[in-house]
Each structure stands twice: as C-alpha cells, then as structure tokens.
Design a protein around this motif. Structure first.
Motif, PDB file in Angstrom:
ATOM      1  N   HIS A   1      42.674  34.675  49.366  1.00 20.18           N
ATOM      2  CA  HIS A   1      43.068  36.043  49.703  1.00 20.18           C
ATOM      3  C   HIS A   1      43.801  36.023  51.046  1.00 20.18           C
ATOM      4  CE1 HIS A   1      42.785  40.282  50.679  1.00 20.18           C
ATOM      5  NE2 HIS A   1      42.358  40.519  49.449  1.00 20.18           N
TER       6      HIS A   1
ATOM      7  N   GLU B   1      45.001  51.112  52.601  1.00 23.78           N
ATOM      8  CA  GLU B   1      45.423  51.352  51.215  1.00 23.78           C
ATOM      9  C   GLU B   1      44.847  52.672  50.712  1.00 23.78           C
ATOM     10  OE1 GLU B   1      44.119  48.414  52.327  1.00 23.78           O
ATOM     11  OE2 GLU B   1      46.025  47.310  52.356  1.00 23.78           O
TER      12      GLU B   1
ATOM     13  N   ASN C   1      44.744  45.675  41.955  1.00 21.36           N
ATOM     14  CA  ASN C   1      43.438  45.225  42.427  1.00 21.36           C
ATOM     15  C   ASN C   1      42.400  45.314  41.317  1.00 21.36           C
ATOM     16  OD1 ASN C   1      43.638  44.641  45.330  1.00 21.36           O
ATOM     17  ND2 ASN C   1      44.231  46.797  45.535  1.00 21.36           N
TER      18      ASN C   1
ATOM     19  N   GLY D   1      44.397  41.552  43.577  1.00 21.46           N
ATOM     20  CA  GLY D   1      43.497  41.450  44.729  1.00 21.46           C
ATOM     21  C   GLY D   1      42.135  42.015  44.391  1.00 21.46           C
ATOM     22  N   GLU D   2      41.413  42.355  45.441  1.00 24.69           N
ATOM     23  CA  GLU D   2      40.015  42.786  45.260  1.00 24.69           C
ATOM     24  C   GLU D   2      39.902  44.306  45.139  1.00 24.69           C
ATOM     25  OE1 GLU D   2      36.832  40.867  47.639  1.00 24.69           O
ATOM     26  OE2 GLU D   2      36.637  42.831  48.560  1.00 24.69           O
ATOM     27  N   GLY D   3      40.319  44.995  46.173  1.00 23.43           N
ATOM     28  CA  GLY D   3      40.211  46.456  46.161  1.00 23.43           C
ATOM     29  C   GLY D   3      40.839  47.012  47.412  1.00 23.43           C
ATOM     30  N   PRO D   4      41.126  48.307  47.422  1.00 22.36           N
ATOM     31  CA  PRO D   4      41.778  48.915  48.581  1.00 22.36           C
ATOM     32  C   PRO D   4      40.899  48.842  49.830  1.00 22.36           C
ATOM     33  CG  PRO D   4      41.644  50.471  46.716  1.00 22.36           C
ATOM     34  CD  PRO D   4      40.858  49.270  46.348  1.00 22.36           C
TER      35      PRO D   4
ATOM     36  N   PRO E   1      48.649  49.555  47.212  1.00 24.13           N
ATOM     37  CA  PRO E   1      47.919  48.313  47.447  1.00 24.13           C
ATOM     38  C   PRO E   1      48.564  47.472  48.553  1.00 24.13           C
ATOM     39  CG  PRO E   1      49.363  48.048  45.559  1.00 24.13           C
ATOM     40  CD  PRO E   1      49.498  49.485  46.005  1.00 24.13           C
ATOM     41  N   PHE E   2      47.737  46.734  49.259  1.00 25.35           N
ATOM     42  CA  PHE E   2      48.212  45.728  50.216  1.00 25.35           C
ATOM     43  C   PHE E   2      49.302  46.270  51.152  1.00 25.35           C
ATOM     44  CE2 PHE E   2      46.069  42.833  47.295  1.00 25.35           C
ATOM     45  CZ  PHE E   2      45.465  41.962  48.191  1.00 25.35           C
TER      46      PHE E   2
HETATM   47  N1  URA Z   1      42.784  43.676  50.062  1.00 24.26           N
HETATM   48  C1  URA Z   1      42.804  43.743  48.717  1.00 24.26           C
HETATM   49  O1  URA Z   1      42.147  42.971  48.028  1.00 24.26           O
HETATM   50  N2  URA Z   1      43.582  44.663  48.157  1.00 24.26           N
HETATM   51  C2  URA Z   1      44.328  45.529  48.840  1.00 24.26           C
HETATM   52  O2  URA Z   1      45.017  46.343  48.234  1.00 24.26           O
HETATM   53  C3  URA Z   1      44.283  45.430  50.244  1.00 24.26           C
HETATM   54  C4  URA Z   1      43.514  44.502  50.837  1.00 24.26           C
END
Ligand code: URA
Length: 195
Positions: free
Chosen positions: A162, A51, A84, A44-47, A57-58
C-alpha cells in the motif's frame, strides 16, 4: 444492484448504502473513479479522512504517491480505475472488519465486471484478503501473480504494498519492490493490448 448496467447506474443504486455500520458515519460515499474501460485497476483498502471529505479515492498523501507511481509506469491516473474494498471511511482509519468488507464486496465485484480490467493491482493486505481470500503476509505475497475468478473469466492480480506503507517504510528495498510489481502489471497490460 446486480442489474446495474453501467458504473453511473451502479453508483446511483448504492451511494445511499447503509448495509454496514460504516454508512452512517461517512461524510461522502467514495465509489471509485477513473476510465470505465481501464485496463489497469487499483484496489485499495478504504477511504481515509481526505477521501471521505472529497468523495474520491486516494486524494491524500498516499494518493499523491500512487499518482507518482502511475506516472512512473507511463500512465496517467485517469487512464486507470481506482477503487477500494469499502466505500465508506472506517473510524480513525482502522482496517475494515471482514463483515464490513463482505457487506461492500458485491459492489466492488460489480465494478470489476463492468470495467473488465486486464490487470488488477491490489494495494496492501486488506484487498488481498477480502477480494482474493489470501491472508498470507503482504511482504511474502507481493510480486507474485494471483488470479481472480470473475464471471467465467480470470483476471490476473498483482499484489503490492500500500502506498501509505511505502511512505512509512521509505526504504530503497520497499520502493524497488513496488516499482517491480507495477512494471510487471504494466507489461501484462501492454502484452494484452498486442494480442
Ligand atoms: N487508502 C486507501 O486504501 N484508499 C484510499 O482511497 C485512500 C487511502
């Protein structure tokens, strides 16, 4: 860092990271989690806020949908590995800058080297851009296999939307697209297991 021989070693080595401006702002470092031998890995992208608080994550709304998507293809979240592009929360959930992504990318690449997944599914435009250098719109590129060069190996990569985008654009078209992308990724994972 490159010397880290296992995921726990890597996590210990990098969890105090202050290599980019996101480090000082985090509550928790979000390393990633799952089966260290997972054949299917999500990036994914980032917390986000949830998170950052959980250190996992997620786990927010997008994470709930990701879990459902994983179950829909006959797996459990813990059978996969989820990470991420950046390990620390960008303020106000903005997209990480390319400098931030670059500062963090070696960590993700080492995770991938250690896990050696059969397939990576990238979620949204950011991992596609930062991990594969593909800046084309996700709507055009999703569903088309890409390749990541990794230590003399090529890992097939399936770009898809996403889950946060799916939640915002909850149309039949978008949901069907993600379903097709994940089915293709799972078919590849299963095919590799037979060889
Ligand atoms: N969106 C993301 O890209 N990563 C996460 O961990 C949570 C939401």
């Amino acid at each position: 860092m490159a010397a880290a021989g296992s995921l726990p070693d890597l996590q210990r080595a990098i969890q105090g990271c202050l290599a980019c401006p996101l480090g000082p702002g985090r509550l928790k470092f979000v390393f990633g989690e799952g089966d260290p031998k997972a054949r299917l890995m999500f990036v994914g992208e980032g917390p986000g806020r949830d998170e950052d608080q959980a250190g996992r994550p997620f786990v927010g709304k997008a994470g709930e949908l990701l879990d459902k998507m994983i179950v829909a293809i006959g797996l459990r979240r813990e059978d996969t590995y989820i990470a991420n592009i950046v390990k620390c929360r960008p303020p106000d959930n903005r997209t990480p800058t390319s400098d931030e992504a670059r500062a963090c990318l070696g960590y993700l690449r080492r995770q991938i080297e250690l896990i050696q997944p059969a397939v990576i599914v990238t979620l949204g435009a950011t991992p596609l851009r930062e991990l594969l250098g593909i800046s084309e719109g996700i709507t055009r590129v999703r569903g088309q296999w890409k390749r990541l060069q990794m230590g003399g190996r090529e890992i097939p990569v399936m770009p898809t939307f996403h889950p946060a985008y799916v939640l915002r654009q909850y149309t039949q078209d978008v949901r069907r697209s993600v379903w097709e992308d994940l089915k293709a990724a799972k078919a590849w994972v299963d095919k590799g297991a037979e060889d």
